[in-house]
Scaffold this active site. Structure first.
Site, PDB file in Angstrom:
ATOM      1  N   ASN A   7      31.281  38.953  53.364  1.00 27.43           N
ATOM      2  CA  ASN A   7      31.214  38.846  54.823  1.00 27.43           C
ATOM      3  C   ASN A   7      29.782  39.204  55.208  1.00 27.43           C
ATOM      4  O   ASN A   7      29.389  40.363  55.147  1.00 27.43           O
ATOM      5  CB  ASN A   7      32.215  39.778  55.499  1.00 27.43           C
ATOM      6  CG  ASN A   7      32.175  39.678  57.015  1.00 27.43           C
ATOM      7  OD1 ASN A   7      31.105  39.615  57.625  1.00 27.43           O
ATOM      8  ND2 ASN A   7      33.343  39.692  57.649  1.00 27.43           N
ATOM      9  N   GLU A  34      32.132  35.176  58.517  1.00 31.59           N
ATOM     10  CA  GLU A  34      31.495  35.656  59.751  1.00 31.59           C
ATOM     11  C   GLU A  34      30.038  35.176  59.834  1.00 31.59           C
ATOM     12  O   GLU A  34      29.108  35.956  60.027  1.00 31.59           O
ATOM     13  CB  GLU A  34      31.592  37.181  59.865  1.00 31.59           C
ATOM     14  CG  GLU A  34      31.597  37.639  61.310  1.00 31.59           C
ATOM     15  CD  GLU A  34      31.942  39.113  61.487  1.00 31.59           C
ATOM     16  OE1 GLU A  34      31.834  39.569  62.625  1.00 31.59           O
ATOM     17  OE2 GLU A  34      32.318  39.796  60.507  1.00 31.59           O
ATOM     18  N   ASP A 147      37.430  37.863  53.498  1.00 27.43           N
ATOM     19  CA  ASP A 147      37.697  39.056  54.296  1.00 27.43           C
ATOM     20  C   ASP A 147      39.095  38.889  54.881  1.00 27.43           C
ATOM     21  O   ASP A 147      39.298  38.151  55.832  1.00 27.43           O
ATOM     22  CB  ASP A 147      36.643  39.185  55.398  1.00 27.43           C
ATOM     23  CG  ASP A 147      36.887  40.375  56.315  1.00 27.43           C
ATOM     24  OD1 ASP A 147      37.908  41.070  56.135  1.00 27.43           O
ATOM     25  OD2 ASP A 147      36.071  40.589  57.233  1.00 27.43           O
ATOM     26  N   ASN A 149      40.879  41.336  56.244  1.00 30.12           N
ATOM     27  CA  ASN A 149      41.134  42.286  57.321  1.00 30.12           C
ATOM     28  C   ASN A 149      42.488  42.984  57.161  1.00 30.12           C
ATOM     29  O   ASN A 149      43.215  43.221  58.130  1.00 30.12           O
ATOM     30  CB  ASN A 149      41.036  41.596  58.682  1.00 30.12           C
ATOM     31  CG  ASN A 149      39.633  41.664  59.263  1.00 30.12           C
ATOM     32  OD1 ASN A 149      38.992  42.710  59.232  1.00 30.12           O
ATOM     33  ND2 ASN A 149      39.140  40.547  59.781  1.00 30.12           N
ATOM     34  N   ASP A 219      38.054  43.200  51.591  1.00 26.58           N
ATOM     35  CA  ASP A 219      37.591  41.937  51.019  1.00 26.58           C
ATOM     36  C   ASP A 219      38.280  41.748  49.665  1.00 26.58           C
ATOM     37  O   ASP A 219      38.108  42.565  48.760  1.00 26.58           O
ATOM     38  CB  ASP A 219      36.073  41.958  50.863  1.00 26.58           C
ATOM     39  CG  ASP A 219      35.375  42.189  52.196  1.00 26.58           C
ATOM     40  OD1 ASP A 219      35.152  41.213  52.918  1.00 26.58           O
ATOM     41  OD2 ASP A 219      35.095  43.367  52.514  1.00 26.58           O
ATOM     42  N   ASP A 248      27.702  45.016  57.131  1.00 29.00           N
ATOM     43  CA  ASP A 248      28.570  46.190  56.987  1.00 29.00           C
ATOM     44  C   ASP A 248      29.587  46.013  55.860  1.00 29.00           C
ATOM     45  O   ASP A 248      30.352  46.923  55.556  1.00 29.00           O
ATOM     46  CB  ASP A 248      29.271  46.542  58.308  1.00 29.00           C
ATOM     47  CG  ASP A 248      29.801  45.332  59.053  1.00 29.00           C
ATOM     48  OD1 ASP A 248      29.802  44.222  58.493  1.00 29.00           O
ATOM     49  OD2 ASP A 248      30.209  45.496  60.228  1.00 29.00           O
ATOM     50  N   HIS A 249      29.596  44.840  55.234  1.00 28.96           N
ATOM     51  CA  HIS A 249      30.415  44.595  54.037  1.00 28.96           C
ATOM     52  C   HIS A 249      29.507  44.557  52.813  1.00 28.96           C
ATOM     53  O   HIS A 249      28.313  44.238  52.923  1.00 28.96           O
ATOM     54  CB  HIS A 249      31.130  43.249  54.125  1.00 28.96           C
ATOM     55  CG  HIS A 249      32.162  43.149  55.187  1.00 28.96           C
ATOM     56  ND1 HIS A 249      33.510  43.049  54.921  1.00 28.96           N
ATOM     57  CD2 HIS A 249      32.045  43.105  56.546  1.00 28.96           C
ATOM     58  CE1 HIS A 249      34.177  42.943  56.061  1.00 28.96           C
ATOM     59  NE2 HIS A 249      33.306  42.981  57.065  1.00 28.96           N
TER      60      HIS A 249
END
Length: 257
Positions: A7, A34, A147, A149, A219, A248-249
Site C-alpha cells: 500500500n 491506494e 491491503d 483492512n 496486508d 505508513d505500510h
C-alpha cells in the site's frame, strides 16, 4: 519467484520510495494499493524505467490498485468485482503474470462502524469471496494480495485491547468474513511462516506509532493450494517504513519455488 504487496499511500508522493524499493528488492510481481491517482496521471514512464510492466486501475484522489511485473506486461483478466454494478471504487485488479493469476486487492476500511461504510465493507468481502471461489474452482496457481483492512488475530496487533478494538478492522464481522474466505481453501502466506504473530505491516503516522512499534498486520497474501505448495518464505520489508517520507505500510512479500 517473489510476489509482494505494498500500500503505497499515494504513488506520486511516494514515487522515489517505490522505485528505491523495486531496485533494492526486485520483486517479480508487485501489487500496489491506494494509488490516489487517475489513469491519466500515473507515473508510467518512471515505473517502466525501473524495469516493470505497469497495469493499473486508478481513481483520482482515492483508492486505486496496480500490478507491476518485472521485464514484462501483466495480462489483464478483470477489473472490479461483480455483484454491485453501481460500485465505481477502484479496488480490485486481476492479471496473469508468468503462469500465475494475481489478484490485487484494496479492501474498504469500513469506518466508522456501525454504518453504511461498514456495511459496504462486508458486502465487498462477500463479493470477493465469490470471485475467490471461482478462482479456486479453476484449479490454477492464484495469489490474492493486498491491503485487506482486516486484523485477523489478536496477536496481529500490538495491543488487542487498545484503540483498535473498536475499529472496523477488528470487528467480529470483519474477521468472520476473512476467515470464511480462508476456509474455502486459501493459505495466509505470512501467517503460515509466522504462526506466533507479532508481525506488523502498518504503523500509523500519529502518536509515535512507528517509533514505539505500535503496529498491526492488515496486508495479506492469500494463496491457492497450487501456490501454497510452492511457498518457500514470507515476510515484511519493515525497514522501508522507517525511511524519509515513507508510506505508513511496509511491503509484504512471499517467495515461491
Amino acid at each position: 519467484m517473489k510476489i509482494a504487496t505494498f500500500n503505497i499511500n499515494g504513488i506520486k508522493a511516494r514515487l522515489p520510495r517505490l522505485v528505491e524499493w523495486l531496485e533494492e528488492t526486485q520483486p517479480d510481481v508487485a501489487c500496489l494499493q491506494e494509488l490516489k491517482s487517475s489513469d491519466e496521471t500515473m507515473p508510467t514512464k518512471e515505473i517502466e524505467a525501473a524495469g516493470y510492466g505497469f497495469l493499473y486501475h486508478g481513481q483520482k484522489g482515492f483508492n486505486g490498485v496496480a500490478i507491476l511485473a518485472r521485464d514484462e506486461q501483466p495480462v489483464e483478466i478483470q477489473r472490479g468485482l461483480e455483484g454491485e454494478a453501481e460500485d465505481e471504487q477502484s479496488r480490485y485488479l486481476e492479471a496473469d503474470v508468468r503462469g500465475v493469476r494475481v489478484g490485487c486487492i484494496y479492501l474498504p476500511n469500513g469506518n466508522p462502524q456501525p454504518g453504511p461504510k461498514f456495511d459496504y465493507k462486508l458486502r465487498w468481502m462477500a463479493r470477493l469471496r465469490e470471485r475467490a471461489k471461482a478462482l479456486l474452482a479453476a484449479e490454477i496457481p492464484v495469489i490474492l494480495a493486498g491491503d485487506y483492512n482486516v486484523i485477523p488475530h489478536d496477536d496481529d496487533v500490538w495491543d488487542p485491547r487498545g484503540p483498535m478494538a473498536a475499529d472496523a478492522l477488528m470487528q467480529p464481522e470483519s474477521r468472520d468474513a476473512f476467515f470464511r474466505i480462508l476456509g474455502d481453501g486459501w493459505t495466509d502466506a505470512v501467517r503460515s511462516r509466522h504462526p506466533a504473530g507479532g508481525v506488523w505491516t502498518f504503523w500509523d503516522y500519529q502518536a509515535g506509532a512507528w517509533q514505539r512499534d505500535h503496529g498491526f498486520r492488515i496486508d495479506h497474501l492469500l494463496l491457492s493450494p497450487a501456490m501454497a505448495d510452492r511457498l518457500v518464505d514470507a515476510g515484511v520489508d519493515k525497514d522501508h517504513r522507517g525511511r524519509e517520507k515513507a508510506s505508513d505500510h511496509a511491503p509484504t512479500w512471499a517467495v515461491f519455488a
